[in-house]
Design a protein around this motif. Structure first.
Motif, PDB file in Angstrom:
ATOM      1  N   ILE A 182     -11.111  19.255  -4.626  1.00  0.00           N
ATOM      2  CA  ILE A 182     -10.903  17.886  -4.525  1.00  0.00           C
ATOM      3  C   ILE A 182      -9.374  17.647  -4.698  1.00  0.00           C
ATOM      4  O   ILE A 182      -9.119  17.958  -5.191  1.00  0.00           O
ATOM      5  CB  ILE A 182     -11.435  16.785  -4.628  1.00  0.00           C
ATOM      6  CG1 ILE A 182     -13.104  17.255  -4.619  1.00  0.00           C
ATOM      7  CG2 ILE A 182     -11.036  15.512  -4.891  1.00  0.00           C
ATOM      8  CD1 ILE A 182     -14.082  16.303  -5.523  1.00  0.00           C
ATOM      9  N   VAL A 183      -8.592  16.876  -3.867  1.00  0.00           N
ATOM     10  CA  VAL A 183      -7.199  16.859  -3.932  1.00  0.00           C
ATOM     11  C   VAL A 183      -7.062  15.686  -3.656  1.00  0.00           C
ATOM     12  O   VAL A 183      -7.464  14.486  -2.606  1.00  0.00           O
ATOM     13  CB  VAL A 183      -6.557  17.104  -2.566  1.00  0.00           C
ATOM     14  CG1 VAL A 183      -5.230  16.804  -2.433  1.00  0.00           C
ATOM     15  CG2 VAL A 183      -6.776  19.158  -2.342  1.00  0.00           C
ATOM     16  N   TRP A 184      -6.777  14.762  -4.781  1.00  0.00           N
ATOM     17  CA  TRP A 184      -6.919  13.539  -5.950  1.00  0.00           C
ATOM     18  C   TRP A 184      -5.736  12.521  -4.573  1.00  0.00           C
ATOM     19  O   TRP A 184      -4.706  13.114  -4.815  1.00  0.00           O
ATOM     20  CB  TRP A 184      -6.716  13.419  -6.684  1.00  0.00           C
ATOM     21  CG  TRP A 184      -8.344  13.569  -7.282  1.00  0.00           C
ATOM     22  CD1 TRP A 184      -8.699  14.602  -7.780  1.00  0.00           C
ATOM     23  CD2 TRP A 184      -9.626  12.848  -6.923  1.00  0.00           C
ATOM     24  NE1 TRP A 184     -10.641  14.703  -8.294  1.00  0.00           N
ATOM     25  CE2 TRP A 184     -11.363  13.709  -7.835  1.00  0.00           C
ATOM     26  CE3 TRP A 184     -10.088  11.835  -6.558  1.00  0.00           C
ATOM     27  CZ2 TRP A 184     -12.002  13.917  -7.781  1.00  0.00           C
ATOM     28  CZ3 TRP A 184     -11.042  11.241  -6.716  1.00  0.00           C
ATOM     29  CH2 TRP A 184     -12.098  11.546  -7.071  1.00  0.00           C
ATOM     30  N   LEU A 185      -5.557  11.489  -4.379  1.00  0.00           N
ATOM     31  CA  LEU A 185      -5.305  11.029  -3.681  1.00  0.00           C
ATOM     32  C   LEU A 185      -5.707   9.426  -4.395  1.00  0.00           C
ATOM     33  O   LEU A 185      -6.178   8.814  -4.271  1.00  0.00           O
ATOM     34  CB  LEU A 185      -5.495  10.317  -2.151  1.00  0.00           C
ATOM     35  CG  LEU A 185      -5.235  12.093  -1.594  1.00  0.00           C
ATOM     36  CD1 LEU A 185      -5.955  11.522   0.400  1.00  0.00           C
ATOM     37  CD2 LEU A 185      -3.800  12.882  -1.270  1.00  0.00           C
ATOM     38  N   GLY A 186      -3.958   8.970  -4.610  1.00  0.00           N
ATOM     39  CA  GLY A 186      -3.578   7.739  -5.905  1.00  0.00           C
ATOM     40  C   GLY A 186      -3.413   6.517  -4.394  1.00  0.00           C
ATOM     41  O   GLY A 186      -3.446   7.240  -3.438  1.00  0.00           O
ATOM     42  N   PRO A 187      -3.809   5.239  -4.639  1.00  0.00           N
ATOM     43  CA  PRO A 187      -3.571   4.107  -3.615  1.00  0.00           C
ATOM     44  C   PRO A 187      -2.138   4.005  -2.985  1.00  0.00           C
ATOM     45  O   PRO A 187      -1.334   4.747  -3.754  1.00  0.00           O
ATOM     46  CB  PRO A 187      -4.235   2.401  -4.734  1.00  0.00           C
ATOM     47  CG  PRO A 187      -3.693   3.149  -6.301  1.00  0.00           C
ATOM     48  CD  PRO A 187      -4.243   4.736  -5.834  1.00  0.00           C
ATOM     49  N   GLY A 188      -2.134   3.078  -2.073  1.00  0.00           N
ATOM     50  CA  GLY A 188      -0.449   3.292  -1.829  1.00  0.00           C
ATOM     51  C   GLY A 188      -0.792   3.081   0.266  1.00  0.00           C
ATOM     52  O   GLY A 188      -1.152   3.577   0.562  1.00  0.00           O
ATOM     53  N   PRO A 189       0.530   2.069   0.665  1.00  0.00           N
ATOM     54  CA  PRO A 189       0.507   2.343   2.103  1.00  0.00           C
ATOM     55  C   PRO A 189       0.771   2.922   2.699  1.00  0.00           C
ATOM     56  O   PRO A 189       0.202   3.201   4.318  1.00  0.00           O
ATOM     57  CB  PRO A 189       1.978   1.562   1.567  1.00  0.00           C
ATOM     58  CG  PRO A 189       2.394   1.172   1.147  1.00  0.00           C
ATOM     59  CD  PRO A 189       1.752   1.582  -0.401  1.00  0.00           C
ATOM     60  N   ASP A 190       0.967   4.328   2.149  1.00  0.00           N
ATOM     61  CA  ASP A 190       1.133   5.493   2.834  1.00  0.00           C
ATOM     62  C   ASP A 190      -0.477   6.296   3.170  1.00  0.00           C
ATOM     63  O   ASP A 190       0.213   7.783   2.904  1.00  0.00           O
ATOM     64  CB  ASP A 190       1.620   6.212   1.906  1.00  0.00           C
ATOM     65  CG  ASP A 190       2.474   7.026   1.097  1.00  0.00           C
ATOM     66  OD1 ASP A 190       1.700   6.756  -0.109  1.00  0.00           O
ATOM     67  OD2 ASP A 190       2.615   8.205   1.237  1.00  0.00           O
ATOM     68  N   LEU A 191      -1.681   6.124   1.753  1.00  0.00           N
ATOM     69  CA  LEU A 191      -2.354   7.381   2.290  1.00  0.00           C
ATOM     70  C   LEU A 191      -2.944   8.232   3.221  1.00  0.00           C
ATOM     71  O   LEU A 191      -3.146   9.141   2.727  1.00  0.00           O
ATOM     72  CB  LEU A 191      -3.542   5.911   2.032  1.00  0.00           C
ATOM     73  CG  LEU A 191      -5.013   6.800   1.310  1.00  0.00           C
ATOM     74  CD1 LEU A 191      -4.719   7.143  -0.209  1.00  0.00           C
ATOM     75  CD2 LEU A 191      -6.242   5.813   1.275  1.00  0.00           C
ATOM     76  N   LEU A 192      -3.328   6.950   4.269  1.00  0.00           N
ATOM     77  CA  LEU A 192      -3.232   8.338   5.529  1.00  0.00           C
ATOM     78  C   LEU A 192      -2.046   8.866   4.853  1.00  0.00           C
ATOM     79  O   LEU A 192      -2.101  10.167   5.959  1.00  0.00           O
ATOM     80  CB  LEU A 192      -3.110   7.563   6.585  1.00  0.00           C
ATOM     81  CG  LEU A 192      -3.698   7.392   8.143  1.00  0.00           C
ATOM     82  CD1 LEU A 192      -5.184   8.522   7.947  1.00  0.00           C
ATOM     83  CD2 LEU A 192      -3.498   6.465   8.962  1.00  0.00           C
ATOM     84  N   GLU A 193      -1.296   8.444   5.880  1.00  0.00           N
ATOM     85  CA  GLU A 193      -0.271  10.045   5.926  1.00  0.00           C
ATOM     86  C   GLU A 193      -0.429  11.112   4.809  1.00  0.00           C
ATOM     87  O   GLU A 193      -0.784  12.537   5.420  1.00  0.00           O
ATOM     88  CB  GLU A 193       1.281   9.849   5.989  1.00  0.00           C
ATOM     89  CG  GLU A 193       1.784   8.377   6.832  1.00  0.00           C
ATOM     90  CD  GLU A 193       0.930   6.924   6.724  1.00  0.00           C
ATOM     91  OE1 GLU A 193       0.273   6.450   6.019  1.00  0.00           O
ATOM     92  OE2 GLU A 193       1.001   6.396   8.198  1.00  0.00           O
ATOM     93  N   ARG A 194      -0.879  10.409   3.651  1.00  0.00           N
ATOM     94  CA  ARG A 194      -0.589  12.151   2.226  1.00  0.00           C
ATOM     95  C   ARG A 194      -2.163  13.194   3.095  1.00  0.00           C
ATOM     96  O   ARG A 194      -1.734  13.969   2.666  1.00  0.00           O
ATOM     97  CB  ARG A 194      -0.808  11.065   1.557  1.00  0.00           C
ATOM     98  CG  ARG A 194       0.702  10.320   0.309  1.00  0.00           C
ATOM     99  CD  ARG A 194       0.591   9.642  -1.092  1.00  0.00           C
ATOM    100  NE  ARG A 194       0.098   8.718  -0.830  1.00  0.00           N
ATOM    101  CZ  ARG A 194      -1.389   8.450  -1.445  1.00  0.00           C
ATOM    102  NH1 ARG A 194      -1.922   9.475  -2.185  1.00  0.00           N
ATOM    103  NH2 ARG A 194      -1.034   6.672  -1.294  1.00  0.00           N
TER     104      ARG A 194
END
Length: 306
Positions: A287-299
């Protein structure tokens, strides 16, 4: 993510704890990738359980098709084996049609059952009924002691208070003569060329989000929804009756505290559930973990392209 010419699209899974933003990200990814969402939340399988599961309303799903939502009545028992068959059939149909399946949910075993090669032992209705009657008569402690005798490894993993899982372990041992695979999350090679994206938030922030979500659920009609489901047999549903929020409201309606207590209990129970979800998913190094933020989709898109 670009597949080799002629190859079917990969499976994308969006997983993680409750209230982290998985559903919104899943819809956005499916829309951009030309895909469809496959539900991996056990309680969202149930018709009528909308407010308490934070199920996206049809208008929030955009033009993205969703699968395995609202497929069970509350009196039916959710089965991970049945879910596995249904989800894989949907995923394989989508991939054959060149559509990207986006598996979205926080039910760890359900996700694992799809992305990895896991086998689930069968069941026997008569034996299960006998064990459940014994559970009702003597309680889980006695059955857990028996499990410790016939399968010490399973007893070390299954909580002594988890009567349903103890019954299942004893059933599997009796039917197969082999140990109960209590640590299913460790077994099975990958089934698909899957990319697993994890969505999480700092604990303090998520605790606040959970409290706000529960408040919104009660304001949006969770109590009325629970009353309706009771009329449709919620009490008789072995799986649905244990859903967070609903079981607390039922307790209040039965006179065990008031609705304020039910809301507070729901927040506490959901926080405990989040800890279990984190524990489950953090074991999976893919799993590649993604934190919150307005660029979540881009990341998330960058991760898929990498």
């Amino acid at each position: 993510m670009i597949s080799p010419a002629g190859a079917p699209p990969p499976l994308v899974a969006v997983v993680g704890p409750t209230a982290t933003g998985k559903s919104g990200l899943g819809v956005a990814l499916a829309s951009l990738l030309g895909g469809e969402v496959v539900n991996a939340d056990a309680m969202a399988l149930y018709r009528g359980m909308d407010v308490g599961t934070a199920k996206l309303a049809p208008g929030e799903r955009g033009d993205v098709a969703h699968h395995l939502l609202d497929v069970l009545d509350v009196t039916e028992t959710a089965s991970v084996a049945a879910y596995q068959r249904a989800a894989r059939a949907v995923i394989e149909d989508l991939r054959a049609a060149g559509r990207t399946p986006v598996l979205v949910g926080g039910s760890g075993l359900y996700v694992q059952a799809v992305v990895d090669e896991l086998e689930f032992p069968g069941t026997d209705a008569t034996l299960r009924a006998e064990l459940e009657a014994e559970l009702a008569a003597v309680g889980p402690g006695v059955l857990h002691t028996r499990l410790a005798t016939v399968d010490p490894a399973a007893a070390a993993v299954v909580l002594p208070s988890n009567g349903r899982r103890i019954v299942r372990a004893l059933e599997v041992v009796a039917l197969t003569g082999r140990p109960f695979p209590a640590r299913l999350e460790t077994g099975g090679p990958p089934r698909y060329d899957a990319v697993l994206l994890g969505v999480d938030r700092p604990t303090g922030e998520l605790d606040e989000r959970l409290a706000r979500r529960v408040a919104r659920m009660f304001a949006a009609g969770l109590v009325a929804e629970t009353r309706t489901l009771l009329d449709h047999g919620l009490r008789e549903g072995r799986t649905a009756s244990r859903a967070l929020g609903y079981q607390q409201v039922v307790a209040a309606l039965d006179g065990h505290g008031d609705l304020g207590t039910a809301a507070a209990d729901t927040v506490r129970a959901t926080r405990r559930f989040v800890r279990r979800q984190r524990s489950w998913f953090r074991r999976d190094r893919r799993i590649v973990w993604l934190g919150p933020g307005p660029d979540l989709l881009e990341r998330a898109l960058r991760t898929l392209k990498a």
